[in-house]
Design an enzyme around this catalytic site. Structure first.
Site, PDB file in Angstrom:
ATOM      1  N   LYS A  24     -15.065  10.449 -20.111  1.00 18.41           N
ATOM      2  CA  LYS A  24     -15.738   9.413 -19.334  1.00 18.41           C
ATOM      3  C   LYS A  24     -17.237   9.688 -19.253  1.00 18.41           C
ATOM      4  O   LYS A  24     -17.681  10.809 -19.460  1.00 18.41           O
ATOM      5  CB  LYS A  24     -15.168   9.405 -17.909  1.00 18.41           C
ATOM      6  CG  LYS A  24     -13.749   8.850 -17.824  1.00 18.41           C
ATOM      7  CD  LYS A  24     -13.268   8.881 -16.381  1.00 18.41           C
ATOM      8  CE  LYS A  24     -11.824   8.400 -16.290  1.00 18.41           C
ATOM      9  NZ  LYS A  24     -11.198   8.813 -15.034  1.00 18.41           N
ATOM     10  N   CYS A  25     -17.990   8.656 -18.879  1.00 17.49           N
ATOM     11  CA  CYS A  25     -19.425   8.788 -18.665  1.00 17.49           C
ATOM     12  C   CYS A  25     -19.694   9.884 -17.647  1.00 17.49           C
ATOM     13  O   CYS A  25     -19.019   9.905 -16.629  1.00 17.49           O
ATOM     14  CB  CYS A  25     -19.993   7.465 -18.154  1.00 17.49           C
ATOM     15  SG  CYS A  25     -21.743   7.521 -17.768  1.00 17.49           S
ATOM     16  N   PRO A  26     -20.653  10.771 -17.823  1.00 15.36           N
ATOM     17  CA  PRO A  26     -21.610  10.764 -18.922  1.00 15.36           C
ATOM     18  C   PRO A  26     -21.192  11.618 -20.115  1.00 15.36           C
ATOM     19  O   PRO A  26     -21.971  11.824 -21.035  1.00 15.36           O
ATOM     20  CB  PRO A  26     -22.847  11.391 -18.267  1.00 15.36           C
ATOM     21  CG  PRO A  26     -22.270  12.433 -17.360  1.00 15.36           C
ATOM     22  CD  PRO A  26     -20.963  11.854 -16.863  1.00 15.36           C
TER      23      PRO A  26
END
Lengths: 271, 82
Positions: free
Chosen positions: B16-18
């Site tokens: 997932k981000c980041p």
């Protein structure tokens, strides 16, 4: 080097930075920083360097944790009272980041052991987190003689200062301050008091210098003294020049061996 | 993939981000300038942000293909904008 997804996540805010990136994080993980003193300055410096992923951190401290330390030495907790500070610091670092190898030195630094400690792991950068002039001059002289960069700092009451020494690139601590003041002329931290946050501010500047040195980015505080006045909330950056007559790093150095300066009696009696 | 032949491939659909961008960045740092990286990423936030972040770092996004399964294949040339 192959990063696990966990490591990518742990260091993601570093790796995203253009000036750090994967290669920069690898430099940090491969770096070795020695922190002398795990007190007001050394505690936050050690914690941030551990969190940043400095691969090897040396902690030098002979003291044991006392209740009066906890107002500012945030690497130690109430449960650590009575424990050697180096061990307490090691435990906190491992809790923050298990990637870090911690080497502990439960010793008072002196002219006989400081060089061995610095050379034990061939540390890349040294942080002076001590609270007395004899130790500060000893660290300076040892770093000049072994050609190691280091960050000096001191805090008292509501004031702090820090400068960085890089071999061959600007003045050393002795260029600026020459000799320790007479022991009786100096109030120690214990006698004078210090606002707890001072170590956080100045110690974190020291950690920043260590990170920048390892990464090879930005401008270090070599050739400058940064002073901080918390009451006025003023930072000042004072330019310093190298002293060609400096007794340790000048043109004709007269100090060729390390010196054990006299220390205040009240500093010693408790140990 | 079209006519372009990627030199390396990375799948960032598992993070997932980041970390999405971080994982792409790690993969591209291992390449030489001018080499091509194919990145498999999810629709939504990753495809909106990761190509833009790569452009910000000087890499050229050559192609974005919808794989039709909620993922995209993004082809990037290392240093293509520098």
């Amino acid at each position: 080097m192959k990063y696990s997804n966990e490591q990518l996540e742990r260091y993601s805010r570093h790796i995203i930075l253009k000036n750090v990136g994967v290669k920069g994080q690898e430099k940090l993980l491969g770096a070795k920083v020695l922190i002398v003193g795990t007190g007001g300055l050394g505690a936050p410096a050690a914690m941030y360097l551990a969190a940043a992923g400095i691969g090897t951190i040396g902690l030098v401290d002979f003291d044991r944790v006392e209740l009066s330390n906890l107002q500012r030495q945030i690497i130690h907790s109430t449960k650590d009272i009575g424990k050697p500070k180096a061990i307490s610091g090691q435990e906190t670092i491992h809790a923050i980041n298990p990637d870090v190898t911690v080497i502990t030195y439960q010793e008072w630094i002196n002219s006989q052991n400081i060089t061995d400690i610095i050379e034990d792991r061939n540390y890349d950068f040294i942080i002076d987190g001590t609270d007395n002039f004899p130790a500060k001059f000893l660290i300076n002289d040892a770093c000049v003689l072994t050609g190691k960069p280091f960050s000096h700092a001191g805090i008292i009451r509501f004031e702090g200062q820090t400068m960085t020494y890089v071999p061959g690139k600007g003045p050393c601590y002795r260029c600026v301050f020459k000799d320790p003041p007479p022991p009786e002329a100096v109030p120690s931290c214990k006698q004078a008091g210090v606002l707890g946050v001072m170590g956080g501010i100045i110690g974190t500047v020291q950690a920043t210098e260590a990170l920048k040195y390892v990464l090879g980015i930005g401008q270090l505080l070599n050739g400058y003294l940064l002073t901080f006045d918390a009451l006025e909330m003023n930072f000042r950056k004072v330019k310093l020049s190298q002293n060609r007559n400096c007794r340790i790093c000048g043109d004709n150095p007269t100090i060729r061996e390390l010196i054990d300066y006299e220390q205040q009696v009240c500093e010693l009696k408790q140990h | 993939m079209g006519a372009n032949k990627a030199d390396a491939f990375v799948d960032i659909t598992d993070v997932k981000c980041p970390v999405t961008f971080v994982k792409a960045k790690v993969a591209i740092e291992e390449l030489e300038d001018g080499q091509l990286l194919e990145i498999r990423m999810n629709d939504g936030e990753p495809v909106q942000n990761v190509p833009r972040s790569l452009k910000d770092e000087g890499h050229k996004v050559l192609n974005v293909d919808n794989n039709g399964d909620g993922t995209y294949a993004v082809l990037v040339e290392k240093g293509g904008l520098e």
